[in-house]
Design a protein around this motif. Sequence first.
Motif, short mmCIF file in Angstrom:
data_model
loop_
_atom_site.label_atom_id
_atom_site.label_comp_id
_atom_site.label_asym_id
_atom_site.label_seq_id
_atom_site.Cartn_x
_atom_site.Cartn_y
_atom_site.Cartn_z
N ASP A 128 0.52 10.96 -2.02
CA ASP A 128 -0.87 11.32 -1.72
C ASP A 128 -1.86 10.38 -2.42
OD1 ASP A 128 0.12 13.39 -0.21
OD2 ASP A 128 -0.18 14.92 -1.78
N ILE A 129 -1.56 10.03 -3.66
CA ILE A 129 -2.43 9.11 -4.39
C ILE A 129 -2.40 7.72 -3.75
CG2 ILE A 129 -2.76 7.89 -6.57
CD1 ILE A 129 -3.76 10.76 -6.60
N LEU A 130 -1.22 7.26 -3.35
CA LEU A 130 -1.13 5.95 -2.70
C LEU A 130 -1.92 5.92 -1.40
CD1 LEU A 130 2.65 5.05 -3.25
CD2 LEU A 130 0.66 4.17 -4.49
N ALA A 131 -1.93 7.03 -0.67
CA ALA A 131 -2.73 7.09 0.56
C ALA A 131 -4.21 6.90 0.25
CB ALA A 131 -2.49 8.41 1.27
N ARG A 132 -4.67 7.49 -0.85
CA ARG A 132 -6.07 7.32 -1.24
C ARG A 132 -6.35 5.89 -1.69
NH1 ARG A 132 -8.22 12.74 -4.25
NH2 ARG A 132 -10.12 11.48 -4.15
N GLN A 133 -5.38 5.28 -2.35
CA GLN A 133 -5.57 3.89 -2.77
C GLN A 133 -5.65 2.95 -1.56
OE1 GLN A 133 -2.25 3.51 -5.62
NE2 GLN A 133 -3.79 3.13 -7.20
N ILE A 134 -4.84 3.22 -0.54
CA ILE A 134 -4.91 2.40 0.67
C ILE A 134 -6.31 2.45 1.26
CG2 ILE A 134 -4.04 2.15 3.03
CD1 ILE A 134 -1.38 3.40 1.95
N ALA A 149 0.55 0.20 1.16
CA ALA A 149 1.09 0.93 2.32
C ALA A 149 2.59 0.74 2.43
CB ALA A 149 0.39 0.45 3.59
N LEU A 150 3.07 -0.48 2.18
CA LEU A 150 4.51 -0.72 2.22
C LEU A 150 5.21 0.08 1.13
CD1 LEU A 150 6.92 -2.21 3.42
CD2 LEU A 150 6.43 -4.10 1.84
N ALA A 151 4.64 0.10 -0.08
CA ALA A 151 5.23 0.88 -1.17
C ALA A 151 5.27 2.37 -0.82
CB ALA A 151 4.43 0.65 -2.46
N ARG A 152 4.22 2.84 -0.18
CA ARG A 152 4.17 4.26 0.21
C ARG A 152 5.24 4.56 1.25
NH1 ARG A 152 1.52 7.83 3.86
NH2 ARG A 152 1.10 9.83 2.84
N ALA A 153 5.41 3.67 2.22
CA ALA A 153 6.43 3.88 3.24
C ALA A 153 7.83 3.95 2.62
CB ALA A 153 6.36 2.77 4.28
N ARG A 154 8.10 3.05 1.69
CA ARG A 154 9.41 3.06 1.04
C ARG A 154 9.61 4.33 0.23
NH1 ARG A 154 9.21 -3.38 -0.42
NH2 ARG A 154 10.60 -4.07 1.27
N LEU A 155 8.56 4.76 -0.45
CA LEU A 155 8.64 6.00 -1.23
C LEU A 155 8.94 7.19 -0.31
CD1 LEU A 155 6.22 7.16 -3.99
CD2 LEU A 155 6.69 8.67 -2.09
N LEU A 156 8.24 7.26 0.81
CA LEU A 156 8.44 8.37 1.74
C LEU A 156 9.88 8.40 2.25
CD1 LEU A 156 5.12 8.00 3.74
CD2 LEU A 156 5.76 9.98 2.36
N GLU A 157 10.42 7.23 2.54
CA GLU A 157 11.79 7.19 3.04
C GLU A 157 12.82 7.47 1.95
OE1 GLU A 157 15.28 4.18 4.45
OE2 GLU A 157 13.38 3.37 3.70
N GLU A 158 12.70 6.74 0.84
CA GLU A 158 13.76 6.75 -0.17
C GLU A 158 13.75 7.99 -1.05
OE1 GLU A 158 13.20 3.11 -2.28
OE2 GLU A 158 13.47 1.86 -0.49
#
Length: 338
Positions: A128-134, A149-158
Amino acid sequence: PIGVVPMQRDAAALERWEQVLRTLPSDLEALEVVADMYERSGRWVELAGALERLEAARPPAVAGAPDAPLRARDLERHARAVGEHLGDAPRAIASWRRVLQLSPRSRAALEALAAQHEARREWRELADILARQIALHVDVEPARAAATALARARLLEEHLGATDEAMRQLETLIAELDPTHLDAHAVLRRLHEARGDFAAAVRVAERELYLMADPAAKIERGLAIGRTCQHRLGDAARALHAYERVLALAPDHDEALVAATELHGALGHARDVARLLEVRLRGPTGQAMSPDQRRDLVRTLAAVHADQLADPIGAFRWLHVAHTSTPSATSLDELRQL
């Protein structure tokens, strides 16, 4: 000694202000002064306590109010004191969240919360915080927004197993932040492959191929597209297009030559089959073949001319090449039959 007198004066002043607070526990001026003095002397426990009392003595903070910046600053001071100096993550997180309530675009608060949630492995909160940073970086630092955004995508998956959400994040990254982001394409392609959606994976891979600058990487991606189209999708025309793109970069690439020859044959393109067989024969692979392997390849080429192209002269020429290079009774009989 130099410095002792000022310190003694500060201590005396602090004692007087603390006496005021013993009499008037909610005196705003006294709380502000002692908080400043505790901060200068590194008395973090006392600073945190004074700032908490100060916050409690004030009216409720409201975003957009004239005093909102001052209130946010004091909350940030509290968060740093309890988080960085006292190691009290829950209190720090609470204060940083209140900073965001008053100042939603506070970079300091977002960065601190991201670090705290990552350290505590609180993945949903971090996402959620990364979404606000984006959203914060998108207009002024698009490259940083894309990386986040790439870091957030990896976090969501992994860490959260939220593959659908990760894919939506990657698609947004590519569509709105950076259409040329190769790492985002690679992760999105891999997720499509993992789900068995090979048609979608090929669409992403084809964009990757277009974006890549390194010839070796383009060759590898083109081969992968060809294999997927040929063996997963059964799309011979599309697979052939991929292999031909590889051959445009590396005309002697043996895997691409073999696969393209096979596909041209399946599609009834006899002239292209003959052309590629000849390229293979004359190229490094053909030169490295044993005599028997070369003779077999030449016979195949001759058969294409004789049976598919109705070209007996071409067939004779290639059989003559086979007989001349490695003569045998069989090769002579084949010439006589023509």
